[in-house]
Scaffold this active site. Structure first.
Site, short mmCIF file in Angstrom:
data_model
loop_
_atom_site.label_atom_id
_atom_site.label_comp_id
_atom_site.label_asym_id
_atom_site.label_seq_id
_atom_site.Cartn_x
_atom_site.Cartn_y
_atom_site.Cartn_z
CG LEU A 153 -12.85 -20.84 -1.54
CD1 LEU A 153 -14.24 -20.22 -1.58
CD2 LEU A 153 -12.87 -22.22 -2.17
CE LYS A 196 -20.00 -14.02 -2.09
NZ LYS A 196 -18.84 -13.95 -3.00
CE1 TYR A 231 -20.16 -13.55 1.39
CE2 TYR A 231 -21.90 -15.11 1.98
CZ TYR A 231 -20.64 -14.84 1.44
OH TYR A 231 -19.88 -15.87 0.94
CG ASP A 283 -10.06 -1.25 -3.62
OD1 ASP A 283 -10.79 -2.21 -3.93
OD2 ASP A 283 -10.43 -0.33 -2.85
CB ILE A 284 -10.45 -5.61 -7.94
CG1 ILE A 284 -10.73 -6.46 -6.70
CG2 ILE A 284 -9.10 -5.99 -8.52
CD1 ILE A 284 -12.16 -6.59 -6.32
CB THR A 319 -12.39 -19.43 3.57
OG1 THR A 319 -13.66 -18.84 3.88
CG2 THR A 319 -12.53 -20.31 2.34
#
Length: 304
Positions: A19, A175, A171, A73-74, A205
């Site tokens: 994505l 999210k 996850y 690395d954000i 993905t």
């Protein structure tokens, strides 16, 4: 290149594949200058490589656009700060932030290790928070300096965050947290001239290819590929453009050719005694309210 993002500077995290790659290419096709962030990690977050980000940059420049790779690395303060700095120092400004980076470590809850929980929370939730924080600080400084700001943030949630998903406790929780973060950021950052929205995409993905391989056959030649990540990007590009003026604090589902505005938690049937309930009577009241309420939507993977 010209389009609805002509001249805007856009940062996309996790943009080396899937994505994120589709978003970066779509923004560039609409005239944006793009900072392509990607650590180049594996599906589970292991390892690093500069290759994926640079390949996307090469695609953009080969098509006549402008882009630069960022391998930080954000989910660290330094990485997130340097990401915003890369946009400002390379292209002179920051207009749009697309938070997209993530990976999976799926386990049923009884088998989910604490380290895996922490790793998923770190990349998804902290990896949204820190770039958002540093983008907000930049736009606040710009606004205080009297410079016009027309900022945009697009966060990436998931259907798992909206409904839950069996085997994806960490996850789904991360999210769902991104949606809460989006609502707060939209309320706080409007004063700086920034709008914040989220998407819950469904596309093929690395994280979903096995699921869609089991549920949907590949399209034949000339047929519409309903699960292509490129189907999601037009909505992201619009949300990241000036054309979306006035749209903030919203969550959109995007899949194939369908977009949906999600309406979130809204008040349903209510009972008010005007005084404290006893446990037995509150139970009776709750059952009556539930009888008038809509059905619970099933969690992904729970059977229907």
């Amino acid at each position: 290149m010209t389009g609805i993002c002509d001249g805007r500077v856009v940062v996309v995290t996790g943009a080396g594949r899937g994505l994120g790659r589709a978003h970066a290419l779509a923004f560039a096709a609409e005239g944006a200058k793009v900072v392509v962030n990607d650590l180049g990690v594996g599906l589970d977050g292991a390892g690093t490589s500069s290759g994926p980000a640079q390949q996307v940059v090469d695609e953009i420049t080969a098509a006549g656009g402008e882009a630069v790779a960022h391998g930080g690395d954000i989910a660290t303060t330094h990485g997130a700060s340097s990401l915003i700095t890369a946009a400002v120092e390379t292209f002179g400004r920051l207009d749009t932030l697309v938070n997209n980076a993530g990976f999976l470590r799926d386990r049923m809850l009884v088998n989910l290790d604490e380290d895996d929980w922490d790793a998923v929370m770190r990349v998804h939730l902290k990896g949204h928070f820190l770039p958002l924080k540093h983008a907000a600080a930049h736009w606040r400084a710009e606004a205080k300096a009297g410079h016009p700001v027309d900022g945009r943030v697009v966060n990436t949630s998931s259907g798992a965050g909206l409904l839950g998903s069996v085997g994806q406790g960490s996850y789904s929780a991360a999210k769902a947290g991104i949606i809460g973060l989006t609502l707060v950021a939209a309320a706080e950052m409007g004063r700086y001239g920034a709008q914040v929205n989220a998407i819950a995409p469904a596309a093929r993905t690395r994280m979903t290819e096995q699921t869609f391989a089991e549920t949907m056959a590949a399209p034949g030649e000339g047929q519409f590929d309903a699960m292509a990540p490129e189907n999601v990007s037009p909505l992201v590009v619009w949300l990241g453009s000036v054309a979306s003026a006035g749209v903030t604090g919203r969550v959109f589902e995007a899949e194939a050719g369908r977009i949906t505005v999600m309406e979130g938690w809204r008040e349903g049937p209510t009972a008010d005694k005007g005084a404290r309930w006893a446990p037995a009577e509150v139970g009776e009241a709750a059952l009556k309210l539930l009888a008038d309420a809509g059905p619970v939507r099933p969690v992904y993977g729970a059977g229907r």
